[in-house]
Scaffold this motif. Structure first.
Motif, PDB file in Angstrom:
ATOM      1  N   PHE A 155      -1.125 -24.649 -50.823  1.00 26.71           N
ATOM      2  CA  PHE A 155       0.040 -24.178 -50.239  1.00 26.71           C
ATOM      3  C   PHE A 155       0.965 -25.487 -49.928  1.00 26.71           C
ATOM      4  N   ILE A 156       2.271 -25.690 -50.149  1.00 29.64           N
ATOM      5  CA  ILE A 156       2.852 -26.694 -50.054  1.00 29.64           C
ATOM      6  C   ILE A 156       4.006 -26.508 -48.912  1.00 29.64           C
ATOM      7  N   THR A 157       4.838 -27.655 -48.619  1.00 31.36           N
ATOM      8  CA  THR A 157       6.004 -27.688 -47.757  1.00 31.36           C
ATOM      9  C   THR A 157       7.315 -27.283 -48.271  1.00 31.36           C
ATOM     10  N   PRO A 158       8.144 -26.800 -47.867  1.00 29.52           N
ATOM     11  CA  PRO A 158       9.435 -26.690 -48.169  1.00 29.52           C
ATOM     12  C   PRO A 158       9.979 -28.039 -49.065  1.00 29.52           C
ATOM     13  N   GLU A 159       9.861 -29.329 -48.666  1.00 20.21           N
ATOM     14  CA  GLU A 159      10.273 -30.325 -48.987  1.00 20.21           C
ATOM     15  C   GLU A 159       9.594 -30.695 -50.229  1.00 20.21           C
ATOM     16  N   MET A 160       8.177 -30.229 -50.607  1.00 17.04           N
ATOM     17  CA  MET A 160       7.529 -30.464 -51.810  1.00 17.04           C
ATOM     18  C   MET A 160       7.847 -29.561 -52.728  1.00 17.04           C
ATOM     19  N   ARG A 161       8.161 -28.259 -52.315  1.00 21.22           N
ATOM     20  CA  ARG A 161       8.598 -27.336 -53.260  1.00 21.22           C
ATOM     21  C   ARG A 161       9.857 -27.689 -53.965  1.00 21.22           C
ATOM     22  N   VAL A 162      10.796 -28.279 -53.099  1.00 16.82           N
ATOM     23  CA  VAL A 162      12.217 -28.542 -53.882  1.00 16.82           C
ATOM     24  C   VAL A 162      11.879 -29.632 -54.799  1.00 16.82           C
ATOM     25  N   VAL A 163      11.248 -30.803 -54.285  1.00 16.83           N
ATOM     26  CA  VAL A 163      10.748 -31.811 -55.325  1.00 16.83           C
ATOM     27  C   VAL A 163      10.202 -31.335 -56.666  1.00 16.83           C
ATOM     28  N   LEU A 164       8.935 -30.336 -56.420  1.00 17.75           N
ATOM     29  CA  LEU A 164       8.419 -30.071 -57.763  1.00 17.75           C
ATOM     30  C   LEU A 164       9.067 -29.244 -58.589  1.00 17.75           C
ATOM     31  N   GLU A 165      10.000 -28.393 -57.751  1.00 12.05           N
ATOM     32  CA  GLU A 165      10.934 -27.481 -58.957  1.00 12.05           C
ATOM     33  C   GLU A 165      11.746 -28.341 -59.591  1.00 12.05           C
ATOM     34  N   GLU A 166      12.133 -29.368 -58.861  1.00 14.31           N
ATOM     35  CA  GLU A 166      13.178 -30.166 -59.634  1.00 14.31           C
ATOM     36  C   GLU A 166      12.576 -30.820 -60.730  1.00 14.31           C
ATOM     37  N   ILE A 167      11.297 -31.202 -60.743  1.00 14.51           N
ATOM     38  CA  ILE A 167      10.653 -32.102 -61.568  1.00 14.51           C
ATOM     39  C   ILE A 167      10.034 -31.238 -62.896  1.00 14.51           C
ATOM     40  N   ASN A 184      18.904 -29.117 -46.917  1.00  7.07           N
ATOM     41  CA  ASN A 184      18.092 -28.154 -47.824  1.00  7.07           C
ATOM     42  C   ASN A 184      16.654 -28.798 -48.293  1.00  7.07           C
ATOM     43  N   TYR A 185      16.289 -29.145 -47.094  1.00 12.81           N
ATOM     44  CA  TYR A 185      14.773 -29.745 -47.282  1.00 12.81           C
ATOM     45  C   TYR A 185      14.547 -31.039 -47.888  1.00 12.81           C
ATOM     46  N   ARG A 186      15.587 -31.628 -48.606  1.00 13.16           N
ATOM     47  CA  ARG A 186      15.673 -32.985 -48.972  1.00 13.16           C
ATOM     48  C   ARG A 186      15.992 -34.003 -48.101  1.00 13.16           C
ATOM     49  N   GLU A 187      15.479 -35.160 -47.936  1.00 12.89           N
ATOM     50  CA  GLU A 187      15.859 -36.323 -47.046  1.00 12.89           C
ATOM     51  C   GLU A 187      17.122 -36.806 -47.491  1.00 12.89           C
ATOM     52  N   GLY A 234      26.162 -22.459 -46.527  1.00 18.34           N
ATOM     53  CA  GLY A 234      24.963 -22.192 -46.815  1.00 18.34           C
ATOM     54  C   GLY A 234      23.930 -23.368 -46.912  1.00 18.34           C
ATOM     55  N   ASP A 235      24.503 -24.370 -46.753  1.00 17.21           N
ATOM     56  CA  ASP A 235      23.523 -25.702 -46.599  1.00 17.21           C
ATOM     57  C   ASP A 235      22.677 -25.577 -45.333  1.00 17.21           C
ATOM     58  N   LEU A 236      21.428 -25.783 -45.337  1.00 16.79           N
ATOM     59  CA  LEU A 236      20.459 -26.001 -44.333  1.00 16.79           C
ATOM     60  C   LEU A 236      20.551 -27.385 -43.816  1.00 16.79           C
ATOM     61  N   VAL A 237      20.419 -27.831 -42.760  1.00 17.40           N
ATOM     62  CA  VAL A 237      20.489 -29.056 -42.032  1.00 17.40           C
ATOM     63  C   VAL A 237      19.343 -28.996 -41.076  1.00 17.40           C
ATOM     64  N   SER A 238      18.336 -29.873 -41.408  1.00 17.08           N
ATOM     65  CA  SER A 238      17.235 -30.187 -40.070  1.00 17.08           C
ATOM     66  C   SER A 238      17.487 -31.661 -39.618  1.00 17.08           C
ATOM     67  N   VAL A 239      17.159 -31.561 -38.060  1.00 17.63           N
ATOM     68  CA  VAL A 239      17.187 -32.975 -37.771  1.00 17.63           C
ATOM     69  C   VAL A 239      16.143 -33.282 -36.721  1.00 17.63           C
ATOM     70  N   ARG A 240      15.231 -33.982 -37.018  1.00 13.37           N
ATOM     71  CA  ARG A 240      14.116 -34.274 -36.409  1.00 13.37           C
ATOM     72  C   ARG A 240      14.168 -34.409 -34.835  1.00 13.37           C
TER      73      ARG A 240
END
Length: 263
Positions: A41-53, A215-218, A229-235
């Motif tokens: 099981f991976i985080t959303p951040e990892m999923r975005v990166v892996l799908e790009e790769i 969108n889960y990317r730094e 539609g962009d999703l923004v998260s702020v720690r």
């Protein structure tokens, strides 16, 4: 595929449990040996990166196994393009937890703590959705029997837990709070300042300090232009979506609607 280069480029999401490294190794296995492989099981951040790769691997197909339609954590399955995707039940299992709610109130953290208290690592656990009548959980299929046999208490609450079909999972509808405002531009710093009533300088400091994801990317660029539609998260502050852009005011400011995810 250069594994070391990938780990260097994406060192910001390399984790202590080694989930990202394991995922890269699984992808490497699929590419080299034409074998079916899957991530933990991976985080959303990892999923975005892996799908790009994997976009650059022409002979590899990807499918997501999550259980829920709206999900955070998932498993990715990779396989040669001449094969078909596996049934999700080969990788994930849904469990339903019930308890006497008259005397107890359990939350996500309680359930996660109880599962990890059984010696189960976070990478074996998917989403945990707390509903009014019960709690639905998605786990690694290999752990479902063990969890069902050993989890009989969460906190002080005695519980019952049983497997259910994946299509019986209940979706959690996030609570959204919509706010209308105007901004000078759709730059990331301007919209964050609007969303959290900050100065432009304070918003820029958050972005440059690595506290912001789009969108889960730094995202480290203060001038990045947001789209509907962009999703923004702020720690430390939460998440919001740029719901809509409604045109300009007479003073040349842009009307926007932000949807905040209430926690």
């Amino acid at each position: 595929m250069d594994k070391q280069q990938i780990l260097m480029v994406h060192k910001n999401i390399v984790d202590k449990e080694g989930v990202f490294l394991k995922s890269i190794e699984q992808l490497e296995k699929c590419i080299k040996y034409y074998e079916r492989a899957a991530t933990p099981f991976i985080t959303p951040e990892m999923r975005v990166v892996l799908e790009e790769i994997v976009k650059y691997e022409r002979d590899v197909e990807t499918v997501v196994h999550s259980g829920f339609k709206h999900f955070e954590r998932c498993r990715l399955e990779w396989f040669p393009d001449y094969l078909s995707a596996s049934d999700s039940s080969e990788y994930i299992q849904a469990l339903r937890l019930t308890y006497q709610q008259k005397f107890n109130k359990l939350g996500h953290r309680d359930v996660l703590g109880a599962l990890m208290g059984l010696g189960i690592s976070r990478q074996k656990i998917g989403d945990i959705v707390v509903l009014e009548e019960h709690i639905d959980i998605v786990v690694d299929a290999s752990m479902a029997v063990y969890i069902s046999a050993n989890l009989d208490k969460v906190g002080r609450a005695g519980i019952r837990i049983a497997p259910i079909e994946l299509d019986a999972l209940r979706e959690h509808t996030p609570v959204m709070r919509c706010v209308d405002d105007t901004v000078k531009s759709l730059r990331l710093d301007a919209v964050i300042a609007s969303a959290y009533h900050l100065s432009r300088q304070e918003a820029q400091q958050l972005i440059k300090g690595g506290s912001v994801r789009v969108n889960y990317r730094e995202m480290l660029q203060t001038s990045h232009l947001l789209l509907e539609g962009d999703l923004v998260s702020v720690r430390g502050k939460g998440r919001f979506m740029l719901e809509s852009v409604e045109g300009e005011t007479k003073k040349a400011r842009i009307r926007i609607t932000l949807s905040h995810f209430d926690t």
